[in-house]
Scaffold this motif. Structure first.
Motif, PDB file in Angstrom:
ATOM      1  N   SER A   1       1.164  -1.087  -0.153  1.00  0.00           N
ATOM      2  CA  SER A   1       0.022  -0.165  -0.281  1.00  0.00           C
ATOM      3  C   SER A   1       0.925   0.460   0.438  1.00  0.00           C
ATOM      4  O   SER A   1       1.731   1.646   0.769  1.00  0.00           O
ATOM      5  CB  SER A   1      -1.063  -0.026   1.543  1.00  0.00           C
TER       6      SER A   1
ATOM      7  N   ARG B   1      -0.004   5.376   0.097  1.00  0.00           N
ATOM      8  CA  ARG B   1      -0.662   6.725   1.097  1.00  0.00           C
ATOM      9  C   ARG B   1       0.320   8.147   1.025  1.00  0.00           C
ATOM     10  O   ARG B   1       1.492   8.492   1.480  1.00  0.00           O
ATOM     11  CB  ARG B   1      -1.010   6.123   2.395  1.00  0.00           C
TER      12      ARG B   1
ATOM     13  N   ASP C   1      -5.045   6.848  -0.705  1.00  0.00           N
ATOM     14  CA  ASP C   1      -4.191   5.889  -1.598  1.00  0.00           C
ATOM     15  C   ASP C   1      -3.685   6.617  -2.989  1.00  0.00           C
ATOM     16  O   ASP C   1      -4.527   6.762  -3.611  1.00  0.00           O
ATOM     17  CB  ASP C   1      -5.222   4.599  -2.051  1.00  0.00           C
TER      18      ASP C   1
END
Length: 84
Positions: free
Chosen positions: A38, A40, A45
């Protein structure tokens, strides 16, 4: 967090893209070689973060991140050989 350990990071050179291959370097030794799970920026995101910006990085299937670790993002390419 429920997604794993988030590494607060600052991109110093190049760019970091979601899903990129990364190495986690601690004290000069590679302790993890995998992918970004992930990426961010703030609460959003994002697909990529350019040099000079801060971001949060979650490594896929790895949570043992410590202060001072270095995350190196890289890509592998297959280049066709040519006859000269």
């Amino acid at each position: 967090s429920r997604v794993g350990t988030i590494a607060g990071s600052y991109v110093t050179d190049g760019k970091v893209t979601r899903g990129a291959k990364v190495r986690l370097v601690r004290d000069g030794a590679v302790v993890y070689d995998g992918t970004i799970g992930s990426l961010r920026r703030g609460a959003d995101d994002v697909r990529e973060v350019a040099a000079g910006f801060e971001c949060g990085i979650v490594l896929a299937n790895y949570a043992d991140i410590k202060e001072g670790d270095l995350i190196e993002a890289y890509e592998t390419r297959q280049v066709e050989r040519t006859l000269s």
